[in-house]
Enzyme design. Structure first.
Site, PDB file in Angstrom:
ATOM      1  N   ASP A 293       1.950  -5.865  14.167  1.00 47.56           N
ATOM      2  CA  ASP A 293       2.677  -4.938  13.280  1.00 47.56           C
ATOM      3  C   ASP A 293       3.797  -4.184  14.006  1.00 47.56           C
ATOM      4  OD1 ASP A 293       1.500  -5.401  10.820  1.00 47.56           O
ATOM      5  OD2 ASP A 293      -0.031  -3.865  11.067  1.00 47.56           O
TER       6      ASP A 293
ATOM      7  N   HIS B 227       5.702  -9.206  10.999  1.00 38.09           N
ATOM      8  CA  HIS B 227       6.514  -9.044   9.777  1.00 38.09           C
ATOM      9  C   HIS B 227       7.992  -9.080  10.145  1.00 38.09           C
ATOM     10  CE1 HIS B 227       3.041  -7.786   7.377  1.00 38.09           C
ATOM     11  NE2 HIS B 227       2.753  -6.878   8.291  1.00 38.09           N
TER      12      HIS B 227
ATOM     13  N   TYR C 192      10.147   1.006   8.264  1.00 39.41           N
ATOM     14  CA  TYR C 192       8.813   0.480   8.608  1.00 39.41           C
ATOM     15  C   TYR C 192       8.103   1.443   9.561  1.00 39.41           C
ATOM     16  CZ  TYR C 192       5.450  -3.028  10.295  1.00 39.41           C
ATOM     17  OH  TYR C 192       4.302  -3.722  10.639  1.00 39.41           O
TER      18      TYR C 192
ATOM     19  N   HIS D  56       0.803  -1.238   0.000  1.00 40.55           N
ATOM     20  CA  HIS D  56       0.000   0.000   0.000  1.00 40.55           C
ATOM     21  C   HIS D  56       0.835   1.287   0.000  1.00 40.55           C
ATOM     22  CE1 HIS D  56       0.250   0.097   4.403  1.00 40.55           C
ATOM     23  NE2 HIS D  56      -0.622  -0.842   4.583  1.00 40.55           N
TER      24      HIS D  56
HETATM   25 FE1  FEO Z   1      -1.510  -3.465   9.574  1.00 39.39          FE
HETATM   26 FE2  FEO Z   1       0.715  -5.955   8.739  1.00 39.39          FE
HETATM   27  O1  FEO Z   1      -0.913  -5.031   8.728  1.00 39.39           O
END
Ligand code: FEO
Length: 387
Positions: A162, A220, A189, A22
């Site tokens: 996240d 992640h 990030y 995104h």
């Molecule tokens: Fe807010 Fe990794 O999604």
């Protein structure tokens, strides 16, 4: 798949080829981390993006039959973590889904949850699954209203979703196996995902400091086990909207080289004033990398020529993006070349002033090509910005 602590396994997937998330460029791919705790109640923490559902199921089957799973913790509904839920829950008739009230509402908006057994939880609620117990810590707006973390007390693991993540796919599992460059990924990030929510991050860090944490397992990237104090300290620093007072960024786009000449003049002026200047052309730099540069800079200059009475489209995208990320305590400056409409830079100045940036000098618009004298004057104005 790795056993990160006794009977706690990674069952998530690696998305090696992802290059865009995104609006965020992900040249190193990413992972969707999911964790399986083998206990009296077999528990799955978080899911994966829908196209990877089969891989998640295969990974789970390595340890347990899906129908034996009794609990699914949904720390966050964004679809990179919940996309697999409809299919996996259809294989888990006995599973209870644990999420906050806001998570239930978000799940309802995303999926048909008619047959899902959802139990809502809030900060401090504990779920006993046998030898392990899970305590929930809501993390509203880090970075969605439903965001939550889950703390496993026996092995002292914080499943942070996240928060503390990094968009990087790797064949290693832990921070110390990856090395210090993990912080570069964590910083980008933070700047692109978490930046707008400093106050909320502070609140969550306050909750996290009450916990004895041996491992932070995000949704992640790599798991933190050796560098926890460092990453927590960095989150504290970033969440306070701190910056490096010596860092500056000059970002520009150009049509025929005039604005580029001006950009180099501004960069030289700031460099001669003792700042460490990064010069970025939007012809080669992605806006999410510029956002990363922006996070640590005190002074940021934007250069754009006029095109059809507007700034160039890439610069427009950058300004929209930065306005949304809401960087604070920034000092800006605008410059650029124009043909017959001189005031297009007002769009940049207004958009960023509206989110609190200061512009101590009015923008410098230069008709067509800047002369040596014009560049000298620009140099002086740029120096005034950082005096
Ligand atoms: Fe807010 Fe990794 O999604």
């Amino acid at each position: 798949m790795t056993e990160i602590a006794k009977n706690i396994f990674t069952v998530g997937v690696k998305d090696w080829t992802l290059r865009e998330f995104h609006g965020y460029s992900t040249p190193y791919g990413t992972t969707y981390n999911s964790y399986l705790i083998m206990d009296d109640v077999i528990t799955l923490i978080d899911g994966v993006k829908a196209p990877f559902t089969a891989e998640l199921i295969e990974n789970i089957r390595h340890y347990a039959l899906p129908e034996k799973i009794g609990a699914v913790v949904c720390n966050h509904v964004e679809m990179d973590h919940s996309g697999a839920l409809p299919e996996i829950l259809s294989l888990m008739p006995n599973a209870v889904v644990y999420c906050p009230e806001a998570g239930k509402k978000a799940l309802q908006s995303h999926y048909d949850i008619t047959n899902w057994n959802i139990k809502t939880v809030k900060t401090g609620d504990t779920l006993n699954i046998g030898k392990h117990s899970l305590t929930f810590v809501q993390a509203q707006m880090v970075h969605w209203p439903d965001s939550m973390m889950t703390y496993e007390a026996k092995e002292k693991i914080l499943f942070s979703n996240d928060a503390f993540g990094q968009h990087v796919a790797s064949d290693v599992v832990y921070d110390d196996e990856y090395g210090d460059c993990i912080f570069r990924h964590a910083k980008k990030y933070y700047a692109n995902i978490v930046e707008p929510y400093g106050l909320q991050v502070k609140k969550v860090l306050g909750e996290a400091k009450k916990l004895d944490i041996a491992m932070i397992a995000p949704s992640h990237g790599l798991i933190w086990r050796s560098m926890i104090p460092q990453i927590v300290q960095k989150y504290d620093f970033w969440a306070s909207y701190n910056f490096n007072p010596k860092k500056a960024l000059v970002v520009y786009d150009t049509m025929w080289g005039s604005t580029e000449k001006m950009a180099k003049t501004v960069a030289r002026a700031w460099s001669e004033k003792g700042l460490q200047v990064t010069l970025r052309s939007l012809k080669t730099a992605h806006i999410s990398d510029v956002a990363d540069d922006c996070a640590e800079a005190r002074f940021i200059a934007f250069g754009s020529p006029a095109l059809n009475g507007r700034i160039l489209p890439e610069m427009g995208a950058l300004i929209t993006y930065l306005s949304g990320l809401g960087f604070k305590k920034k000092i800006g400056f605008c410059f650029g070349s124009y043909g017959w409409k001189a005031n297009v830079l007002r769009d940049i100045q207004d958009a960023l002033s509206n989110v609190g940036w200061l512009f101590p000098e009015e923008y410098v618009s230069q008709q067509y090509r800047p002369s040596e004298q014009d560049l000298k004057e620009l140099f002086a104005t740029a120096c005034n910005v950082v005096r």
